[in-house]
Design a protein around this motif. Structure first.
Motif, PDB file in Angstrom:
ATOM      1  N   PRO A 194       0.735  -1.245  -0.123  1.00 54.69           N
ATOM      2  CA  PRO A 194       0.132  -0.141  -0.055  1.00 54.69           C
ATOM      3  C   PRO A 194       0.739   1.285   0.015  1.00 54.69           C
ATOM      4  CG  PRO A 194      -0.934  -1.552   1.643  1.00 54.69           C
ATOM      5  CD  PRO A 194       0.451  -2.353   1.107  1.00 54.69           C
ATOM      6  N   ASN A 195       2.035   1.039   0.389  1.00 55.31           N
ATOM      7  CA  ASN A 195       2.886   2.363   0.617  1.00 55.31           C
ATOM      8  C   ASN A 195       3.988   2.534  -0.714  1.00 55.31           C
ATOM      9  OD1 ASN A 195       2.157   2.553   3.061  1.00 55.31           O
ATOM     10  ND2 ASN A 195       4.003   1.452   4.005  1.00 55.31           N
ATOM     11  N   ILE A 196       3.754   1.750  -1.625  1.00 57.57           N
ATOM     12  CA  ILE A 196       4.653   1.869  -2.806  1.00 57.57           C
ATOM     13  C   ILE A 196       4.210   3.063  -3.803  1.00 57.57           C
ATOM     14  CG2 ILE A 196       5.326   0.682  -4.946  1.00 57.57           C
ATOM     15  CD1 ILE A 196       5.082  -1.964  -3.759  1.00 57.57           C
ATOM     16  N   PRO A 197       3.310   3.247  -4.224  1.00 58.86           N
ATOM     17  CA  PRO A 197       2.933   4.648  -4.865  1.00 58.86           C
ATOM     18  C   PRO A 197       3.517   5.807  -3.978  1.00 58.86           C
ATOM     19  CG  PRO A 197       1.042   3.398  -5.012  1.00 58.86           C
ATOM     20  CD  PRO A 197       2.009   2.482  -4.081  1.00 58.86           C
ATOM     21  N   PHE A 198       3.240   5.970  -2.776  1.00 56.28           N
ATOM     22  CA  PHE A 198       3.775   7.073  -1.994  1.00 56.28           C
ATOM     23  C   PHE A 198       5.261   7.018  -1.765  1.00 56.28           C
ATOM     24  CE2 PHE A 198       5.233   8.394   2.519  1.00 56.28           C
ATOM     25  CZ  PHE A 198       4.708   9.476   2.386  1.00 56.28           C
ATOM     26  N   GLU A 199       5.981   5.889  -1.759  1.00 57.93           N
ATOM     27  CA  GLU A 199       7.603   6.022  -1.667  1.00 57.93           C
ATOM     28  C   GLU A 199       7.944   6.443  -3.069  1.00 57.93           C
ATOM     29  OE1 GLU A 199       9.766   5.479   0.569  1.00 57.93           O
ATOM     30  OE2 GLU A 199       7.928   4.843   2.228  1.00 57.93           O
ATOM     31  N   ILE A 200       7.450   5.670  -4.304  1.00 61.47           N
ATOM     32  CA  ILE A 200       7.821   6.235  -5.597  1.00 61.47           C
ATOM     33  C   ILE A 200       7.687   7.868  -5.432  1.00 61.47           C
ATOM     34  CG2 ILE A 200       6.998   6.371  -7.789  1.00 61.47           C
ATOM     35  CD1 ILE A 200       6.674   3.427  -7.516  1.00 61.47           C
ATOM     36  N   CYS A 249     -12.054 -15.677   4.385  1.00 59.38           N
ATOM     37  CA  CYS A 249     -11.053 -14.497   4.182  1.00 59.38           C
ATOM     38  C   CYS A 249     -10.690 -14.250   2.923  1.00 59.38           C
ATOM     39  CB  CYS A 249      -9.939 -14.715   5.189  1.00 59.38           C
ATOM     40  SG  CYS A 249      -9.021 -16.331   4.694  1.00 59.38           S
ATOM     41  N   LEU A 250     -10.744 -15.052   2.033  1.00 58.89           N
ATOM     42  CA  LEU A 250     -10.425 -14.962   0.649  1.00 58.89           C
ATOM     43  C   LEU A 250     -11.280 -13.733  -0.062  1.00 58.89           C
ATOM     44  CD1 LEU A 250      -8.454 -16.017  -1.626  1.00 58.89           C
ATOM     45  CD2 LEU A 250     -10.200 -17.641  -2.241  1.00 58.89           C
ATOM     46  N   ALA A 251     -12.300 -13.624   0.225  1.00 57.98           N
ATOM     47  CA  ALA A 251     -13.142 -12.686  -0.252  1.00 57.98           C
ATOM     48  C   ALA A 251     -12.720 -11.490  -0.109  1.00 57.98           C
ATOM     49  CB  ALA A 251     -14.778 -13.005  -0.135  1.00 57.98           C
ATOM     50  N   GLN A 252     -12.320 -11.267   1.226  1.00 57.72           N
ATOM     51  CA  GLN A 252     -11.771  -9.962   1.695  1.00 57.72           C
ATOM     52  C   GLN A 252     -10.378  -9.573   1.270  1.00 57.72           C
ATOM     53  OE1 GLN A 252     -11.568 -10.596   5.926  1.00 57.72           O
ATOM     54  NE2 GLN A 252     -14.083 -11.320   5.963  1.00 57.72           N
ATOM     55  N   THR A 253      -9.494 -10.227   0.377  1.00 59.65           N
ATOM     56  CA  THR A 253      -8.411  -9.873  -0.052  1.00 59.65           C
ATOM     57  C   THR A 253      -8.529  -9.304  -1.562  1.00 59.65           C
ATOM     58  OG1 THR A 253      -8.123 -11.992  -1.128  1.00 59.65           O
ATOM     59  CG2 THR A 253      -6.941 -11.724   0.758  1.00 59.65           C
ATOM     60  N   LYS A 254      -8.621  -7.874  -1.508  1.00 56.87           N
ATOM     61  CA  LYS A 254      -8.809  -7.209  -2.616  1.00 56.87           C
ATOM     62  C   LYS A 254      -7.589  -6.170  -2.854  1.00 56.87           C
ATOM     63  CE  LYS A 254     -14.049  -7.033  -1.061  1.00 56.87           C
ATOM     64  NZ  LYS A 254     -15.053  -6.051  -0.805  1.00 56.87           N
ATOM     65  N   LEU A 296      -5.113 -20.417  -6.676  1.00 59.75           N
ATOM     66  CA  LEU A 296      -5.549 -19.160  -5.885  1.00 59.75           C
ATOM     67  C   LEU A 296      -4.500 -17.826  -6.110  1.00 59.75           C
ATOM     68  CD1 LEU A 296      -6.788 -20.454  -2.621  1.00 59.75           C
ATOM     69  CD2 LEU A 296      -8.114 -20.156  -4.342  1.00 59.75           C
ATOM     70  N   ILE A 297      -5.201 -16.668  -6.462  1.00 62.97           N
ATOM     71  CA  ILE A 297      -4.335 -15.684  -6.605  1.00 62.97           C
ATOM     72  C   ILE A 297      -4.791 -14.457  -5.472  1.00 62.97           C
ATOM     73  CG2 ILE A 297      -3.806 -13.769  -7.984  1.00 62.97           C
ATOM     74  CD1 ILE A 297      -4.624 -15.377 -10.485  1.00 62.97           C
ATOM     75  N   PHE A 298      -3.859 -14.273  -4.629  1.00 62.46           N
ATOM     76  CA  PHE A 298      -4.244 -13.206  -3.630  1.00 62.46           C
ATOM     77  C   PHE A 298      -4.044 -11.644  -4.167  1.00 62.46           C
ATOM     78  CE2 PHE A 298      -4.149 -17.112  -1.578  1.00 62.46           C
ATOM     79  CZ  PHE A 298      -4.971 -17.044  -0.312  1.00 62.46           C
ATOM     80  N   LYS A 299      -5.203 -11.147  -4.426  1.00 62.13           N
ATOM     81  CA  LYS A 299      -5.115  -9.717  -4.710  1.00 62.13           C
ATOM     82  C   LYS A 299      -4.358  -8.741  -3.917  1.00 62.13           C
ATOM     83  CE  LYS A 299      -8.082  -7.886  -7.215  1.00 62.13           C
ATOM     84  NZ  LYS A 299      -7.295  -7.962  -8.487  1.00 62.13           N
ATOM     85  N   GLY A 300      -3.146  -8.030  -4.594  1.00 65.08           N
ATOM     86  CA  GLY A 300      -2.499  -7.003  -3.577  1.00 65.08           C
ATOM     87  C   GLY A 300      -1.183  -7.627  -3.207  1.00 65.08           C
ATOM     88  N   TRP A 301      -0.944  -9.007  -2.992  1.00 67.02           N
ATOM     89  CA  TRP A 301       0.107  -9.516  -2.233  1.00 67.02           C
ATOM     90  C   TRP A 301       1.246  -9.868  -3.083  1.00 67.02           C
ATOM     91  CZ3 TRP A 301      -1.980 -13.471   1.886  1.00 67.02           C
ATOM     92  CH2 TRP A 301      -3.010 -13.081   2.718  1.00 67.02           C
ATOM     93  N   LYS A 302       2.469  -9.922  -2.489  1.00 63.88           N
ATOM     94  CA  LYS A 302       3.546 -10.300  -3.242  1.00 63.88           C
ATOM     95  C   LYS A 302       4.139 -11.764  -2.915  1.00 63.88           C
ATOM     96  CE  LYS A 302       6.557  -7.330  -4.170  1.00 63.88           C
ATOM     97  NZ  LYS A 302       7.932  -6.434  -4.204  1.00 63.88           N
ATOM     98  N   HIS A 303       5.269 -11.992  -2.941  1.00 61.83           N
ATOM     99  CA  HIS A 303       5.963 -13.484  -2.723  1.00 61.83           C
ATOM    100  C   HIS A 303       5.369 -14.174  -1.485  1.00 61.83           C
ATOM    101  CE1 HIS A 303       8.602 -16.323  -4.481  1.00 61.83           C
ATOM    102  NE2 HIS A 303       9.196 -16.360  -3.534  1.00 61.83           N
ATOM    103  N   GLY A 304       5.196 -15.274  -1.759  1.00 57.71           N
ATOM    104  CA  GLY A 304       5.058 -16.113  -0.245  1.00 57.71           C
ATOM    105  C   GLY A 304       3.755 -16.008   0.554  1.00 57.71           C
ATOM    106  N   PRO A 305       2.516 -15.814  -0.232  1.00 60.23           N
ATOM    107  CA  PRO A 305       1.439 -15.637   0.659  1.00 60.23           C
ATOM    108  C   PRO A 305       1.249 -16.592   2.088  1.00 60.23           C
ATOM    109  CG  PRO A 305       0.859 -15.654  -1.868  1.00 60.23           C
ATOM    110  CD  PRO A 305       2.066 -16.020  -1.675  1.00 60.23           C
TER     111      PRO A 305
END
Length: 496
Positions: free
Chosen positions: A319-325, A484-489, A447-456
């Motif tokens: 969530p912080n990446i655009p801010f850091e950029i 909980c899966l429905a809450q990963t947006k 399964l694809i976890f939206k907004g997540w990176k490596h190693g969910p």
């Protein structure tokens, strides 16, 4: 000027090298022996058995050296545990699995069955552990010498040669520290423990181990979870830069499609990529204090270095990446300086680095197109000079291990139940790789976890992927759908 991303990769340190030589006997059988001396202090309320699996270093030499591989067998919290345990081993290659032993209270798998935590040969607590302190020292010295590419390459080549010569002098056969032998070790363990059926939990590099097990030793495998899968047929070194840029673009496009994020950081994708290209031509000059002597050091950063604002981030940072950029685009270098200061830290012991070299130089490097790697290094103006290769071809020539057979670069086919888990913004093992595996692993779910990176499954702040994995182990015939899966947006990006 080496990539900051590569420095993060190179600086990896843990443990001590130990040799374990075999006795002269031709009727050797792998065995598991309990030990009271554990690798870590385990919470008192955790019920477990610790010990070592002893196997031949080279299975073609029954009178040769032996290796000892530590493992924990953690007992289920259930009064009526299911008979099929989960065997878990981590990624790398070269990383230790043993650190997880301290956190078993958080592992949901123990609610239903036992969990075996297995250390791969050549890693930190295995005997021997393939340390390369020479490499860690070389990285440290290259940092102090101003990040000059030619000097760094020379220093690392010397370090690889010295480490290689020392390990071979100690009697270690570097040709047998690879994925195939790890898979054989696990199969030997299952036999030694008398396990009739088991489940596999693997992550990143270790998903290659599970693929080899599915191909060569499928008989006792009930189900497999592959978190952030790395298909054995993929030539990682040929496309890692492309995957990085594709994933960065996807995240920044999501920011632009989010009204609030786009308002805060308009046109951020093009602005960032243009900035990287600009700094590749005219490097960013950063003065950072050397914490060892308090003196200022001048560092020149190109696009290939500055993209680490994304590549060094984990799921919690997304969530912080655009801010850091945006900070970077506005010449706020506070975060950059903080990261650069770590380059001056004392070198570690390079634990497991020899294992990483042996695996990569036997299994990845032989199948690479050096022409394509050269092309990829100069193909993208935003990160010009960023090599997609984990280790340069010259390093692998120095390491001198035998190439594995061509079958180790061919896709594995299986109908055993497999759950593939991906993070949406994972540039290391992108979503497309898991999707491609479904063509050959026919009884699989993804399964694809939206907004997540490596190693969910290792996302401690949100154990949803771990819950999904556990649900799958309990019912391998169905695609898991934890609440909980429905809450990963898509992430709620931090605004100004």
């Amino acid at each position: 000027m080496n990539s900051f991303k590569n420095y993060l990769l190179l600086i990896f340190s843990i443990g001590l090298l130990t040799n374990c030589f075999g006795q002269n006997t031709s009727d050797f059988k792998p065995s598991f022996k309990k030990s009271k001396q554990t690798t870590h202090k385990i919470p008192e309320d955790q019920n477990y058995t610790f010990g070592y699996l002893e196997v031949l270093e080279n299975r073609n030499k029954p009178n040769g050296n032996r290796v000892k591989l530590p493992l924990y067998i953690f007992k289920s919290r259930s009064k009526n545990p299911k008979p099929d345990p989960v065997l878990y081993t981590v990624g790398g290659p070269g990383y230790t699995s043993m650190r997880a032993s301290m956190y078993m209270e958080y592992y949901k798998y123990l609610d239903d069955r036992d969990l075996i935590l297995f250390e791969q040969r050549g890693t930190q607590y295995a005997k021997p552990s393939l340390d390369c302190p020479e490499w860690a020292q070389a990285v440290y010295e290259s940092n102090l010498r101003g990040f000059d590419v030619a000097k760094t390459d020379s220093i690392l080549q010397t370090a690889a040669r010295e480490c290689n010569e020392r390990l071979r002098k100690d009697g270690i056969d570097l040709n047998v520290y690879n994925t195939n032998q790890i898979a054989a070790d696990i199969n030997d363990l299952i036999t030694a423990l008398g396990i009739e059926e088991y489940n596999l939990l693997t992550i990143s590099y270790s998903t290659k181990i599970s693929q080899v097990l599915l191909r060569d030793y499928p008989e006792k495998i009930r189900s497999v979870v592959m978190d952030s899968p790395l298909p054995i047929e993929v030539n990682y070194d040929e496309e890692s830069v492309q995957n990085l840029l594709e994933t960065v673009s996807a995240l920044l496009q999501d920011c632009e499609h989010d009204k609030n994020c786009n308002t805060a950081y308009p046109n951020i994708k093009n602005r960032f990529l243009n900035y990287l290209e600009e700094k590749t031509k005219d490097p960013l000059v950063v003065e950072v204090e050397n914490p060892k002597n308090g003196k200022p050091e001048i560092v020149y950063l190109e696009g290939k270095d500055l993209i680490s604002v994304f590549s060094s981030a984990n799921t919690g940072d997304v969530p912080n990446i655009p801010f850091e950029i945006n900070m970077l685009l506005n010449n706020d270098l506070s975060s950059v300086k903080e990261k650069l200061s770590t380059l001056f830290e004392e070198p570690g012991k390079g634990t497991g680095l020899g294992m990483r070299l042996s695996v990569w130089c036997a299994e990845e490097n032989p199948f690479n197109s050096q022409e394509k790697i050269k092309s990829e290094t100069s193909k993208y103006p935003e990160v010009m000079g960023l090599s997609p290769a984990v280790f340069d071809d010259e390093i692998c020539k120095i390491w001198g291990v035998e190439s594995v057979p061509k079958i180790e670069n061919k896709p594995v086919k299986s109908n055993i139940p497999v759950l593939l888990i991906s993070g949406e913004y994972d540039e290391l093992t992108p979503v497309k790789w898991a999707k491609s595996m479904a063509n050959n692993i026919t009884n699989s779910f993804h399964l694809i976890f939206k907004g997540w990176k490596h190693g969910p499954t290792t996302n401690w702040s949100n154990p949803c992927a771990m819950q999904a994995a556990n649900d799958f182990f309990n019912d391998p015939g169905s695609k898991p759908h934890p609440e909980c899966l429905a809450q990963t947006k898509s992430p709620e990006f931090k605004l100004k």
